[in-house]
Design an enzyme around this catalytic site. Sequence first.
Site, short mmCIF file in Angstrom:
data_model
loop_
_atom_site.label_atom_id
_atom_site.label_comp_id
_atom_site.label_asym_id
_atom_site.label_seq_id
_atom_site.Cartn_x
_atom_site.Cartn_y
_atom_site.Cartn_z
N THR A 208 0.85 -1.20 0.00
CA THR A 208 0.00 0.00 0.00
C THR A 208 0.88 1.25 0.00
O THR A 208 2.08 1.18 -0.28
CB THR A 208 -0.98 -0.01 1.20
OG1 THR A 208 -1.95 1.03 1.05
CG2 THR A 208 -0.26 0.18 2.54
N ASN A 209 0.32 2.41 0.28
CA ASN A 209 1.10 3.65 0.37
C ASN A 209 0.53 4.51 1.50
O ASN A 209 -0.37 4.08 2.22
CB ASN A 209 1.09 4.39 -0.96
CG ASN A 209 -0.31 4.73 -1.39
OD1 ASN A 209 -1.01 5.49 -0.74
ND2 ASN A 209 -0.75 4.13 -2.49
N HIS A 210 1.06 5.74 1.64
CA HIS A 210 0.75 6.55 2.82
C HIS A 210 -0.47 7.47 2.67
O HIS A 210 -0.69 8.34 3.51
CB HIS A 210 1.95 7.44 3.17
CG HIS A 210 3.18 6.66 3.50
ND1 HIS A 210 3.31 5.95 4.67
CD2 HIS A 210 4.32 6.43 2.79
CE1 HIS A 210 4.49 5.35 4.69
NE2 HIS A 210 5.12 5.63 3.56
N ALA A 276 -4.28 7.55 -4.50
CA ALA A 276 -2.92 7.06 -4.75
C ALA A 276 -3.07 5.58 -5.06
O ALA A 276 -3.01 4.72 -4.17
CB ALA A 276 -2.05 7.30 -3.53
#
Length: 398
Positions: A208-210, A276
């Site tokens: 995943t990402n932030h 995102a």
Amino acid sequence: MLKGKHIILGITGSIAAYKCAVLARALVKEGAEVKVVMTEMAKQFITTLTMATLTKNPILVDFYNPENGDWNSHVSLGLWADLYVIAPCTANTIGKMVNGVADNLLLTTYLSAKCKVAVAPAMDLDMYKHPSTQENLETLKRRGVYIIEPESGELASGLEGKGRMEEPEKIAQIIDSLLTDGSPLKEKRILITAGPTREAIDPVRYITNHSSGKMAYSIAKEAASRGAKVTVVSGPVNIKLSYPNIEVIDVESAQQMFKKTSEHTSESDVIVLCAAVADFTVVNKETQKVKRGKENYSLELTPTQDIAAWVGKNKPEGCVTVGFALETNNEKQNAQEKLARKNLDMIVLNSMQDAGAGFGYNTNKVTMFFKNGQPKEYGLKMKQDVAKDILDNIENLM
Ligand code: PMT
């Protein structure tokens, strides 16, 4: 729907001031933040304690606080507000507004206000009918002030006629429509992708990402407050919204986000791709938890569907499409390349090089690039203010 709106309620010295408690309550209940400015005379009709309790904000009467010298800046108040409503507004204040008299905070705030101004006159029928009052109201109308017509009926003096302040619930409705009227987004459908995606490795792990979803949800709230019907296709975030005109569709993976976004594309007037989205997903997702071993473990990744590019190809006629570009280097060049490649009308660049910009922060610093037109660079702002800038530009493109 006044969620997130900033309203100044100006109260002048009329018996109708007692109705302001109901008006303030109605505005707060609709989600607005209300700051009250009162004249000295208004304090004789309704207490500052009542208004402060209802609005949860200190009441402003004087230019400064005599206890500690704190300055009540009419300029920043005027800039803060989305709308300034003076209710009740006496013949005296109407006359002063026309003539630029600035002898109290309520009037200096009016002279500094950059927002919409509405007045709800309240007075006896003969004062209301008087040519000076009527001419003053005409002058204010010509200058763009919205006049909330008083009602006819029994007046506090016991006389019958026109001059009774409009009922607070009706004033709240008028304020609502003043704040959404004129927006090209009113009743329009806006689709927003939000947050991160999760690409499963096995039943317990994912890539995943932030992204926190703060930027996208700020756009959703601002669009809703402009009267749009909003659909948010959202990856997993810790934000819960309860707005009547915002529908949130929860998804996890890029594939699920693509499916839901593509299902809603044809009905959308505006599409904002703020998520995102993972650029790669795992080829062979394990059905059982991968056990720790001695060997190195490699994942084979394959590109995900580029949702923005698909939207660029399949958007309905007239639909405004807006993407984001999150960059670490060659920012402007990369953003412009994405704008063209994904066939978008506008792209919002945020750079990881800028302090306070991008993932997770409550602030962002953006530059907007357009298919047609010059780029616009903005300073560091709260994400809700960035959302306003983005939607102002979307409205221009509509
Ligand atoms: O959520 P916050 O913590 O508030 O942070 C906000 C944000 C940084 C996530 C947001 O402002 C932002 O920049 N979103 C886009 C992040 C991104 O993935 O940028 P990108 O440059 O990789 O992608 C370009 C565009 O293509 C984006 O509009 C993206 O949504 C879209 N895209 C990318 C990949 C993909 N498979 N599908 C897409 O639609």
